[in-house]
Scaffold this motif. Structure first.
Motif, mmCIF file in Angstrom:
data_model
loop_
_atom_site.group_PDB
_atom_site.id
_atom_site.type_symbol
_atom_site.label_atom_id
_atom_site.label_comp_id
_atom_site.label_asym_id
_atom_site.label_seq_id
_atom_site.Cartn_x
_atom_site.Cartn_y
_atom_site.Cartn_z
ATOM 1 N N ASP A 90 47.355 -31.444 2.304
ATOM 2 C CA ASP A 90 47.680 -30.427 1.297
ATOM 3 C C ASP A 90 48.391 -31.043 0.096
ATOM 4 N N LYS A 91 49.307 -31.950 0.352
ATOM 5 C CA LYS A 91 50.055 -32.579 -0.738
ATOM 6 C C LYS A 91 49.150 -33.393 -1.651
ATOM 7 N N VAL A 92 48.311 -34.242 -1.059
ATOM 8 C CA VAL A 92 47.426 -35.089 -1.854
ATOM 9 C C VAL A 92 46.370 -34.245 -2.561
ATOM 10 N N SER A 93 45.861 -33.228 -1.876
ATOM 11 C CA SER A 93 44.866 -32.337 -2.480
ATOM 12 C C SER A 93 45.417 -31.679 -3.748
ATOM 13 N N LYS A 94 46.650 -31.218 -3.684
ATOM 14 C CA LYS A 94 47.263 -30.578 -4.854
ATOM 15 C C LYS A 94 47.495 -31.584 -5.977
ATOM 16 N N GLU A 95 47.975 -32.764 -5.623
ATOM 17 C CA GLU A 95 48.240 -33.785 -6.640
ATOM 18 C C GLU A 95 46.966 -34.175 -7.389
ATOM 19 N N LEU A 96 45.876 -34.295 -6.656
ATOM 20 C CA LEU A 96 44.610 -34.724 -7.258
ATOM 21 C C LEU A 96 43.762 -33.547 -7.743
ATOM 22 N N GLU A 97 44.233 -32.322 -7.483
ATOM 23 C CA GLU A 97 43.481 -31.118 -7.826
ATOM 24 C C GLU A 97 42.062 -31.184 -7.254
ATOM 25 N N GLN A 98 42.022 -31.591 -5.992
ATOM 26 C CA GLN A 98 40.752 -31.746 -5.286
ATOM 27 C C GLN A 98 40.787 -30.933 -3.999
ATOM 28 N N PRO A 99 40.077 -29.797 -3.930
ATOM 29 C CA PRO A 99 40.045 -29.024 -2.683
ATOM 30 C C PRO A 99 39.323 -29.802 -1.588
ATOM 31 N N TYR A 100 39.662 -29.480 -0.358
ATOM 32 C CA TYR A 100 39.008 -30.181 0.750
ATOM 33 C C TYR A 100 38.540 -29.183 1.796
ATOM 34 N N LEU A 101 37.544 -29.607 2.555
ATOM 35 C CA LEU A 101 37.008 -28.852 3.681
ATOM 36 C C LEU A 101 37.287 -29.672 4.932
ATOM 37 N N VAL A 102 37.860 -29.057 5.958
ATOM 38 C CA VAL A 102 38.258 -29.815 7.138
ATOM 39 C C VAL A 102 37.334 -29.520 8.323
ATOM 40 N N ILE A 103 36.906 -30.606 8.952
ATOM 41 C CA ILE A 103 36.130 -30.532 10.184
ATOM 42 C C ILE A 103 36.974 -31.120 11.308
ATOM 43 N N SER A 104 37.158 -30.368 12.374
ATOM 44 C CA SER A 104 37.791 -30.873 13.582
ATOM 45 C C SER A 104 36.659 -31.338 14.498
ATOM 46 N N ARG A 105 36.417 -32.651 14.509
ATOM 47 C CA ARG A 105 35.280 -33.185 15.256
ATOM 48 C C ARG A 105 35.693 -33.463 16.700
ATOM 49 N N GLY A 106 34.951 -32.885 17.628
ATOM 50 C CA GLY A 106 35.239 -33.079 19.040
ATOM 51 C C GLY A 106 34.003 -33.489 19.816
ATOM 52 N N ASP A 107 34.142 -33.524 21.102
ATOM 53 C CA ASP A 107 33.118 -34.013 22.014
ATOM 54 C C ASP A 107 31.960 -33.029 22.148
ATOM 55 N N SER A 108 30.748 -33.537 22.195
ATOM 56 C CA SER A 108 29.573 -32.680 22.318
ATOM 57 C C SER A 108 29.397 -32.132 23.729
ATOM 58 N N THR A 109 30.206 -32.615 24.672
ATOM 59 C CA THR A 109 30.196 -32.025 26.011
ATOM 60 C C THR A 109 31.460 -31.191 26.245
ATOM 61 N N LEU A 110 32.109 -30.817 25.134
ATOM 62 C CA LEU A 110 33.170 -29.806 25.097
ATOM 63 C C LEU A 110 34.498 -30.245 25.700
ATOM 64 N N ARG A 111 34.730 -31.553 25.823
ATOM 65 C CA ARG A 111 36.035 -32.027 26.268
ATOM 66 C C ARG A 111 36.934 -32.225 25.045
ATOM 67 N N GLY A 112 38.202 -31.912 25.189
ATOM 68 C CA GLY A 112 39.140 -32.080 24.092
ATOM 69 C C GLY A 112 39.937 -30.817 23.828
ATOM 70 N N HIS A 113 40.843 -30.894 22.856
ATOM 71 C CA HIS A 113 41.708 -29.761 22.505
ATOM 72 C C HIS A 113 40.978 -28.839 21.522
ATOM 73 N N SER A 114 39.900 -28.248 21.981
ATOM 74 C CA SER A 114 38.974 -27.541 21.088
ATOM 75 C C SER A 114 39.526 -26.238 20.532
ATOM 76 N N TYR A 115 40.510 -25.646 21.191
ATOM 77 C CA TYR A 115 41.123 -24.423 20.666
ATOM 78 C C TYR A 115 42.413 -24.737 19.905
ATOM 79 N N ILE A 116 43.229 -25.615 20.469
ATOM 80 C CA ILE A 116 44.538 -25.919 19.881
ATOM 81 C C ILE A 116 44.407 -26.571 18.502
#
Length: 461
Positions: A90-116
């Motif tokens: 958020d800090k760098v995005s504001k400084e550079l006036e560059q919006p970002y889109l975030v992807i939380s990339r996880g395992d294709s067999t559904l292991r990981g902190h997929s909700y948290i």
């Protein structure tokens, strides 16, 4: 039920993805290094201090990766790490006036902190998000979502992932048979099954922009959405409409996905590299494969490699982690053996014994996995000879070898050694600069794939 017919005659909606005019920098928060398996020619960072994040925002690609390694973390540490990352983004995005889109990339067999992970990102971001999209498809690995059910392809069969070995994971196991049920299960009831929305295959293959745009308009208050997808064309249409929508509308979405959606929204999708594009240094040294993954696919691949090559096998007996003093001496013995072989021009594979140390406590299981991984990493980090290449097999193993063993803070993703198997090039700060580092997921490929990748590097074919 999923069947092969769905992979045939897939409609091409002729989607136009205008990457040049897309307003967002795509930031992929990856829970282990394997998620770079469908992209090329972009930067990956193993830390998230301001200087590195700013470098990512100013890099030459529409996308960059931050490795969190959160699949090896407790929930508490995962939450803390993601709060820190969002604060810096958020800090760098504001400084550079560059919006970002975030992807939380996880395992294709559904292991990981997929909700948290998405929940923490939502709560840590100013204003929150309108929705989180769950898109676990990974076509190169035979992972498909159809009718709200996520499938794993084994030969000619499509098996619901909850019926596979991955659903029995000691840390991230689950029982739900549908993606809606999975989201509800992982949220521990915070999200009800009937609250999960669904973009089905008919909506995508109808090539109807208006229907999809109307769906996007209906989302609010961090809705959970499951997206069906069994082919690149399905996601290409979804992504083209999404990018156009986000360019015009003031909406905020998060994406909890495997690697196929990442490929769909990347300006430089990956490709399989030739041998001379991966390892072109000929210094007479051998290379090393480090195998930490214990899934059955890895065990089969390891056996095939040992049966069909002259690689030097060195087994790491996992029970040795029980005695700290004995472990130190044991690690040094293996390290000396590895050095001798590599220095003499031989290739070696260091692999954990295949019998797991079992426990009913998921956090203790995670801690055991970490101690084993740390031992493998120490073997690599204390080497006094530079290998011609390194292949790391397994998510936690590949992350720890990169960040701790090789001191990688920034790397360039060159492409793939084979489908779904990323190749990184290390930078000047690494223990071994400008060296190919192959990140080999534990659950990717067929029985021969590890051997084929090794053979490509060994023979230059």
């Amino acid at each position: 039920m999923m069947d092969k017919e769905l992979l045939k005659d897939v409609p091409d909606c002729n989607p136009e993805r205008d990457f040049e005019n897309f307003d967002y920098k795509v930031v992929v928060l990856d829970d282990d290094p394997t998620g770079t398996q469908t992209v090329k020619d972009l930067n990956v960072y193993t830390a998230w201090d301001e200087a590195l994040v700013r470098d990512g925002f100013m890099s030459d690609n529409n996308m960059f990766y931050i490795m969190t390694n959160s699949r090896a973390f407790t929930e508490e540490k995962t939450i803390a790490v993601h709060k820190d990352i969002i604060e810096v983004l958020d800090k760098v995005s504001k400084e550079l006036e560059q919006p970002y889109l975030v992807i939380s990339r996880g395992d294709s067999t559904l292991r990981g902190h997929s909700y948290i992970e998405p929940k923490t990102i939502d709560e840590a971001s100013e204003g929150g998000f309108d929705a989180v999209f769950h898109i676990p498809a990974f076509f190169e690995g035979g992972r498909y979502t159809y009718g709200g059910v996520h499938y794993l392809q084994e030969g000619d069969q499509f098996v619901p992932v909850n019926e596979s070995e991955f659903a029995n994971d000691s840390t991230f196991g689950f029982s739900a048979g549908t993606m809606a049920g999975y989201v509800a299960e992982k949220s521990e009831g915070a999200v009800a099954v009937d609250e999960v929305k669904h973009i089905d295959l008919d909506m995508l293959r109808g090539c109807d922009d208006a229907q999809l745009l109307e769906f996007f308009d209906s989302l609010s208050n961090f809705d959970s959405v499951v997206v069906d997808a069994v082919h690149d064309n399905d996601l290409a249409f979804f992504t083209s409409v999404l990018m156009d929508y986000l360019n015009r509308e003031d909406r905020k979405f998060i994406f909890r996905t495997a690697a196929s959606f990442v490929k769909s929204i990347c300006a430089t999708p990956g490709e399989v590299l030739q041998a001379d594009e991966i390892a072109d240094e000929q210094d007479g040294h051998g290379g090393i494969i480090v195998v930490g993954s214990h899934v059955e696919k890895t065990t089969q691949q390891l056996k095939h490699l040992l049966d069909h090559s002259s690689i030097i096998p060195i087994e790491f007996e996992v029970y040795r982690i029980r005695d700290a003093e004995e472990l130190k001496e044991y690690i040094q013995t293996i390290r000396k053996h590895v050095e001798e072989q590599i220095n003499g021009g031989s290739n070696v594979v260091v692999y954990t014994s295949r019998k797991l140390i079992s426990t009913d406590d998921k956090f203790e299981s995670l801690e055991i996995s970490k101690r084993i991984s740390e031992s493998l990493v120490e073997i690599v980090s204390t080497l006094d000879v530079k290998p011609r290449f390194i292949i790391a097999k397994g998510g936690i193993t590949s992350s720890d070898v990169a960040t701790i063993g090789l001191n990688v803070r920034k790397a360039r993703v060159l492409g793939q050694a084979d489908k779904g198997i990323p190749v990184w090039k290390t930078m000047t700060e690494a223990k071994y600069p400008n060296m190919p580092y192959i990140v080999f997921p534990g659950n990717v490929g067929g029985v021969e794939t590890l051997y084929n990748v090794y053979n490509k590097l060994d023979k230059g074919e």
